[in-house]
Scaffold this motif. Structure first.
Motif, PDB file in Angstrom:
ATOM      1  N   PHE A 105       0.856  -1.184   0.000  1.00 15.76           N
ATOM      2  CA  PHE A 105       0.000   0.000   0.000  1.00 15.76           C
ATOM      3  C   PHE A 105       0.890   1.232   0.000  1.00 15.76           C
ATOM      4  O   PHE A 105       1.942   1.259   0.652  1.00 15.76           O
ATOM      5  N   ASN A 106       0.449   2.273  -0.725  1.00 15.27           N
ATOM      6  CA  ASN A 106       1.211   3.519  -0.684  1.00 15.27           C
ATOM      7  C   ASN A 106       0.917   4.248   0.621  1.00 15.27           C
ATOM      8  O   ASN A 106       0.083   3.828   1.429  1.00 15.27           O
ATOM      9  N   THR A 107       1.603   5.350   0.826  1.00 16.43           N
ATOM     10  CA  THR A 107       1.500   6.072   2.092  1.00 16.43           C
ATOM     11  C   THR A 107       0.083   6.545   2.378  1.00 16.43           C
ATOM     12  O   THR A 107      -0.425   6.413   3.495  1.00 16.43           O
ATOM     13  N   GLU A 108      -0.588   7.062   1.362  1.00 18.11           N
ATOM     14  CA  GLU A 108      -1.948   7.562   1.549  1.00 18.11           C
ATOM     15  C   GLU A 108      -2.893   6.455   1.989  1.00 18.11           C
ATOM     16  O   GLU A 108      -3.723   6.641   2.889  1.00 18.11           O
ATOM     17  N   MET A 109      -2.774   5.278   1.372  1.00 19.89           N
ATOM     18  CA  MET A 109      -3.674   4.185   1.706  1.00 19.89           C
ATOM     19  C   MET A 109      -3.324   3.540   3.043  1.00 19.89           C
ATOM     20  O   MET A 109      -4.201   3.085   3.775  1.00 19.89           O
ATOM     21  N   ALA A 110      -2.038   3.503   3.383  1.00 20.42           N
ATOM     22  CA  ALA A 110      -1.650   3.010   4.712  1.00 20.42           C
ATOM     23  C   ALA A 110      -2.239   3.906   5.790  1.00 20.42           C
ATOM     24  O   ALA A 110      -2.743   3.429   6.822  1.00 20.42           O
ATOM     25  N   ARG A 111      -2.219   5.207   5.539  1.00 22.69           N
ATOM     26  CA  ARG A 111      -2.795   6.150   6.496  1.00 22.69           C
ATOM     27  C   ARG A 111      -4.309   5.951   6.600  1.00 22.69           C
ATOM     28  O   ARG A 111      -4.885   6.039   7.688  1.00 22.69           O
ATOM     29  N   ALA A 112      -4.967   5.661   5.469  1.00 25.66           N
ATOM     30  CA  ALA A 112      -6.413   5.435   5.477  1.00 25.66           C
ATOM     31  C   ALA A 112      -6.777   4.192   6.290  1.00 25.66           C
ATOM     32  O   ALA A 112      -7.789   4.169   6.994  1.00 25.66           O
ATOM     33  N   ILE A 113      -5.955   3.141   6.191  1.00 32.00           N
ATOM     34  CA  ILE A 113      -6.201   1.929   6.983  1.00 32.00           C
ATOM     35  C   ILE A 113      -6.065   2.239   8.467  1.00 32.00           C
ATOM     36  O   ILE A 113      -6.912   1.851   9.278  1.00 32.00           O
ATOM     37  N   LEU A 114      -5.015   2.951   8.838  1.00 23.51           N
ATOM     38  CA  LEU A 114      -4.794   3.297  10.240  1.00 23.51           C
ATOM     39  C   LEU A 114      -5.916   4.172  10.781  1.00 23.51           C
ATOM     40  O   LEU A 114      -6.276   4.080  11.956  1.00 23.51           O
ATOM     41  N   ASP A 115      -6.489   5.016   9.924  1.00 21.96           N
ATOM     42  CA  ASP A 115      -7.568   5.909  10.338  1.00 21.96           C
ATOM     43  C   ASP A 115      -8.930   5.220  10.347  1.00 21.96           C
ATOM     44  O   ASP A 115      -9.932   5.848  10.696  1.00 21.96           O
ATOM     45  N   GLY A 116      -8.960   3.954   9.919  1.00 25.26           N
ATOM     46  CA  GLY A 116     -10.226   3.227   9.879  1.00 25.26           C
ATOM     47  C   GLY A 116     -11.096   3.580   8.689  1.00 25.26           C
ATOM     48  O   GLY A 116     -12.303   3.286   8.678  1.00 25.26           O
ATOM     49  N   ARG A 117     -10.511   4.199   7.658  1.00 24.87           N
ATOM     50  CA  ARG A 117     -11.276   4.628   6.486  1.00 24.87           C
ATOM     51  C   ARG A 117     -11.201   3.653   5.323  1.00 24.87           C
ATOM     52  O   ARG A 117     -11.933   3.822   4.339  1.00 24.87           O
ATOM     53  N   LYS A 118     -10.333   2.664   5.413  1.00 24.47           N
ATOM     54  CA  LYS A 118     -10.148   1.749   4.285  1.00 24.47           C
ATOM     55  C   LYS A 118     -10.320   0.309   4.733  1.00 24.47           C
ATOM     56  O   LYS A 118      -9.639  -0.146   5.656  1.00 24.47           O
ATOM     57  N   SER A 119     -11.223  -0.405   4.079  1.00 25.56           N
ATOM     58  CA  SER A 119     -11.474  -1.815   4.397  1.00 25.56           C
ATOM     59  C   SER A 119     -11.555  -2.664   3.144  1.00 25.56           C
ATOM     60  O   SER A 119     -12.044  -3.798   3.184  1.00 25.56           O
ATOM     61  N   CYS A 120     -11.077  -2.129   2.029  1.00 22.90           N
ATOM     62  CA  CYS A 120     -11.180  -2.843   0.751  1.00 22.90           C
ATOM     63  C   CYS A 120     -10.106  -2.336  -0.198  1.00 22.90           C
ATOM     64  O   CYS A 120      -9.678  -1.182  -0.114  1.00 22.90           O
ATOM     65  N   THR A 121      -9.667  -3.207  -1.087  1.00 19.20           N
ATOM     66  CA  THR A 121      -8.742  -2.798  -2.144  1.00 19.20           C
ATOM     67  C   THR A 121      -9.079  -3.547  -3.411  1.00 19.20           C
ATOM     68  O   THR A 121      -9.567  -4.681  -3.372  1.00 19.20           O
TER      69      THR A 121
END
Length: 246
Positions: free
Chosen positions: A8-24
């Motif tokens: 994952f790139n930096t933006e998407m890693a941050r989204a996972i940590l923030d609880g905003r990403k649950s799919c790819t």
């Protein structure tokens, strides 16, 4: 269950940590030189069963394509990282200076791993200290995911919920004010933006602004948003690091 890496790139890693990403979504490519396309099979209830390649005569090959991940698999996220020496790594991480920085991970012989997605300091590590995610060792992984579902879709099947689950957040650069309904332009006068963002669905915004940015320009005709390629849709949730993993 298998334990596998995922990039994952930096933006998407941050989204996972923030609880905003649950799919790819990950591109499906043909594996045989004589393959011309894909054929998807489904169960009686309409759920995904398998995806097969076919040749120019529309003859389907016997073996289905295997998804990169299966439900139940555990994934460790590879992200942009650095390894930096600490001022006092003789101290326990729960008591020493290492806990003062959320971007510090477990120490490795007089030093700490650091992660670009959590590091707000633009001076240290220096630009040449950061390493691309592809080079990140498993021992440095701090984000662990459990795969909950895997299916296939055409890229343009993504809806608004799907775009949000991808962690996609987008503010149109051409607008300074948004109307009460959140969709129509509230600016005075005619639209002067060369790109009519207001006319796009959330899925199309995801495709044109995020997906296309991950595709080589030379491959946009084959794998870009307009090409509407088949993709693996991989859903996941955060989990603990498995016991015994170093």
């Amino acid at each position: 269950m298998a334990i596998k890496p995922i990039l994952f790139n930096t933006e998407m890693a941050r989204a996972i940590l923030d609880g905003r990403k649950s799919c790819t979504r990950r591109l499906i490519k043909t594996r045989r030189k004589d393959a011309c396309g894909f054929y998807v099979t489904r169960r009686i209830d309409g759920s995904f069963a398998g995806i097969y390649e076919y040749d120019e005569n529309e003859s389907m090959f016997d073996n289905p394509l295997e998804p990169p991940y299966q439900p139940g698999d555990i994934l460790y996220v590879r992200e942009t990282f650095a390894w930096c020496p600490c001022w006092d790594c003789g101290m326990d991480t729960e008591q020493g200076a290492c806990t003062d920085h959320i971007y510090h991970s477990e120490k490795k012989e007089y030093g700490c791993y650091m992660y670009r997605a959590s590091c707000e300091d633009n001076e240290y590590p220096s630009a040449d200290t950061w390493h691309p995610s592809i080079h990140m060792p498993k021992e440095a992984a701090r984000i662990w995911l459990k795969v909950t579902d895997v299916r296939v879709e055409r890229l343009q099947e993504i809806d608004e919920d799907g775009a949000w689950n991808e962690g996609f957040r987008f503010t149109t650069p051409c607008l300074t004010r948004i109307s009460a309904d959140g969709h129509t332009c509230d600016l005075d006068g005619p639209c002067t933006s060369p790109i009519k963002y207001c006319d796009m669905t959330m899925g199309e915004l995801f495709g044109r602004e995020l997906w296309n940015s991950t595709i080589k320009k030379s491959d946009l005709d084959r794998y870009g948003w307009n090409a509407n390629p088949w993709v693996w849709v991989i859903e996941f949730e955060l989990c603990e690091k498995p016991k015994g993993e170093n």
